[in-house]
Write an enzyme that holds these catalytic residues in place. Structure first.
Site, PDB file in Angstrom:
ATOM      1  N   ASP A  12       0.856  -1.209   0.000  1.00 11.80           N
ATOM      2  CA  ASP A  12       0.000   0.000   0.000  1.00 11.80           C
ATOM      3  C   ASP A  12       0.885   1.250   0.000  1.00 11.80           C
ATOM      4  O   ASP A  12       0.869   2.054   0.930  1.00 11.80           O
ATOM      5  CB  ASP A  12      -0.951   0.010   1.211  1.00 11.80           C
ATOM      6  N   ASP A  17       6.721   1.077   1.879  1.00 14.30           N
ATOM      7  CA  ASP A  17       6.404   0.094   0.828  1.00 14.30           C
ATOM      8  C   ASP A  17       7.242   0.379  -0.414  1.00 14.30           C
ATOM      9  O   ASP A  17       7.765  -0.527  -1.064  1.00 14.30           O
ATOM     10  CB  ASP A  17       4.940   0.192   0.418  1.00 14.30           C
ATOM     11  N   ASN A  41      -2.369   2.953   3.332  1.00 18.31           N
ATOM     12  CA  ASN A  41      -1.786   4.257   3.678  1.00 18.31           C
ATOM     13  C   ASN A  41      -2.606   5.402   3.075  1.00 18.31           C
ATOM     14  O   ASN A  41      -2.693   6.482   3.652  1.00 18.31           O
ATOM     15  CB  ASN A  41      -0.344   4.323   3.172  1.00 18.31           C
ATOM     16  N   THR A 127       2.718  -6.079   2.788  1.00 16.31           N
ATOM     17  CA  THR A 127       3.249  -4.965   3.593  1.00 16.31           C
ATOM     18  C   THR A 127       2.185  -3.893   3.820  1.00 16.31           C
ATOM     19  O   THR A 127       2.503  -2.749   4.151  1.00 16.31           O
ATOM     20  CB  THR A 127       4.472  -4.331   2.914  1.00 16.31           C
ATOM     21  N   PHE A 168      -1.124  -0.422  12.341  1.00 16.16           N
ATOM     22  CA  PHE A 168      -1.997   0.041  11.267  1.00 16.16           C
ATOM     23  C   PHE A 168      -2.436  -1.061  10.300  1.00 16.16           C
ATOM     24  O   PHE A 168      -3.622  -1.175   9.983  1.00 16.16           O
ATOM     25  CB  PHE A 168      -1.319   1.166  10.477  1.00 16.16           C
ATOM     26  N   ASN A 169      -1.501  -1.867   9.774  1.00 17.55           N
ATOM     27  CA  ASN A 169      -1.878  -2.840   8.736  1.00 17.55           C
ATOM     28  C   ASN A 169      -2.941  -3.817   9.224  1.00 17.55           C
ATOM     29  O   ASN A 169      -3.815  -4.246   8.467  1.00 17.55           O
ATOM     30  CB  ASN A 169      -0.649  -3.624   8.267  1.00 17.55           C
ATOM     31  N   HIS A 242       9.662   0.258   8.193  1.00 19.03           N
ATOM     32  CA  HIS A 242       8.851  -0.941   8.465  1.00 19.03           C
ATOM     33  C   HIS A 242       8.957  -2.014   7.366  1.00 19.03           C
ATOM     34  O   HIS A 242       9.445  -3.103   7.601  1.00 19.03           O
ATOM     35  CB  HIS A 242       7.375  -0.549   8.585  1.00 19.03           C
ATOM     36  N   ASP A 243       8.439  -1.728   6.186  1.00 23.22           N
ATOM     37  CA  ASP A 243       8.219  -2.773   5.181  1.00 23.22           C
ATOM     38  C   ASP A 243       9.487  -3.434   4.653  1.00 23.22           C
ATOM     39  O   ASP A 243       9.499  -4.655   4.421  1.00 23.22           O
ATOM     40  CB  ASP A 243       7.384  -2.192   4.028  1.00 23.22           C
TER      41      ASP A 243
HETATM   42  O1  RIB Z   1       2.284   0.303  10.711  1.00 20.50           O
HETATM   43  C1  RIB Z   1       3.218   0.416   9.662  1.00 20.50           C
HETATM   44  C2  RIB Z   1       2.664  -0.173   8.410  1.00 20.50           C
HETATM   45  O2  RIB Z   1       1.476   0.530   8.029  1.00 20.50           O
HETATM   46  C3  RIB Z   1       3.621  -0.028   7.208  1.00 20.50           C
HETATM   47  O3  RIB Z   1       3.427  -1.089   6.323  1.00 20.50           O
HETATM   48  C4  RIB Z   1       3.170   1.249   6.581  1.00 20.50           C
HETATM   49  O4  RIB Z   1       3.495   1.314   5.190  1.00 20.50           O
HETATM   50  C5  RIB Z   1       1.683   1.153   6.766  1.00 20.50           C
HETATM   51  O5  RIB Z   1       1.163   0.327   5.729  1.00 20.50           O
HETATM   52 CA    CA Z   2       2.794  -0.596   4.036  1.00 19.82          CA
END
Ligand code: RIB
Ligand code: CA
Length: 333
Positions: A12, A17, A41, A127, A168-169, A242-243
């Site tokens: 996303d 990403d 996102n 991701t 979040f994901n 993160h990703d």
């Molecule tokens: O919480 C972080 C994740 O949420 C990452 O993958 C960021 O790109 C969002 O998608």
């Molecule tokens: Ca992401």
């Protein structure tokens, strides 16, 4: 040289990403079979455009299908992370017209077709929210037997980032996450517990920018925007990358320490909705609880609940940043 890992990258974009796409597109240890896009996102229209722009900017995705998928979560109302990634979902850099086009197929169909045509040797790398993967598993359950493993960025066994409890994901589509975490395939979960240990600080950004390629400069421009919002909201000295922790693990699994755990998604909680409830101490993986509580009668809470994922518990940050640098160096000057 071992054979490259075949992956479907479900994302996303999103700044992190985008970095994962650029790394996966160039590293010889990885063979991207498809890039599938999900709302997360930002709205799907924006994450799809961002994915196309970044795949085009890599100069390595001309033969890789890029398809848009789920524009909404399966059950809950939609949430996006515009405060983190900006109005476009990838604020900061500007892109020229992409030299590739979106694949006309829906991402869920592309995932199903790619997996069903495979020898069962594809790693799925989500991701973003897990809406595409969950829908694919429901539309064609046979794909479960075709997934070699799932290496995902999401969740946390400690603190959340969108609520105190949830990452979040997972929070963006908890029901989808439940479907994925109960699909029976091997899962590696890169949660906030380790991604917050790899902050793209100014020295890290400068190191990659010094490589000078279009892609290295793009990484730097993306991180400089990402850094501003992360500083404002979390006070970090740099954005957690993160990703790309999923990609780094595929390149060198030794850079991340993982621990088998039972991971279940909270779907009914008001305060903890979307939390990855991780049994870090294995409290529920045997009938004999270790001295905590004993059940007087049978119930749905009965044990044992065996581990269904390997959860990242630590990361060698220096090694991770070397992997990032060495991978971007593959784009040349
Ligand atoms: O919480 C972080 C994740 O949420 C990452 O993958 C960021 O790109 C969002 O998608
Ligand atoms: Ca992401």
């Amino acid at each position: 040289m071992t054979k490259p890992v075949k992956i479907i990258l479900d994302c996303d974009p999103g700044h992190d990403d985008a970095a994962a796409i650029l790394m996966a597109a160039v590293h010889p240890a990885i063979e991207m079979k498809a890039v599938t896009v999900v709302a997360g996102n930002q709205t799907l229209e924006k994450t799809a455009r961002n994915a196309l722009n970044v795949c085009s900017a890599s100069g390595r995705c001309g033969l890789i299908p890029v398809a848009a998928g789920m524009s909404r979560p399966i059950v809950r109302q939609q949430v996006i992370a515009g405060d983190i990634h900006g109005v476009s979902g990838l604020d900061g850099p500007s892109f020229g017209p992409p030299d590739i086009e979106m694949d006309p197929r829906h991402a869920v169909d592309l995932i199903i077709e790619t997996l069903m045509a495979s020898d069962g040797d594809i790693t799925v790398v989500p991701t973003g929210p897990l809406s595409n993967m969950a829908m694919a598993l429901r539309m064609e359950p046979r794909i479960a037997g075709k997934i070699e493993q799932i290496v995902l960025m999401g969740g946390a066994y400690q603190l959340g980032n969108v609520t105190p409890s949830a990452e979040f994901n997972i929070y963006a589509d908890p029901e989808a996450a439940h479907i994925v975490f109960t699909c029976g395939r091997p899962i590696v979960m890169m949660g906030l517990d380790v991604t917050r240990k790899v902050l793209a600080t100014p020295d890290v950004i400068a190191r990659v920018r010094s490589l000078g390629s279009t892609q290295a400069v793009l990484f730097a421009e993306m991180m400089e925007f990402f850094a501003k919002t992360q500083k404002e909201i979390f006070g970090w000295e740099g954005p957690p990358l993160h990703d790309p922790t999923t990609i780094a693990w595929l390149i060198d699994p030794g850079c991340v320490e993982v621990k088998p755990m039972r991971v279940e998604i909270e779907l009914r909680g008001e305060l903890a909705y979307g939390r990855t409830c991780c049994d870090f101490f294995g409290l529920e993986n045997s009938n004999d609880s270790p001295g905590s509580v004993t059940f007087v009668e049978k119930s749905a809470l009965d044990r044992p609940k065996s581990a269904n994922a390997r959860v990242a518990v630590d990361i060698n940050a220096a090694r991770f940043w070397d992997i990032v640098y060495e991978t971007f160096a593959m784009y040349g000057k």
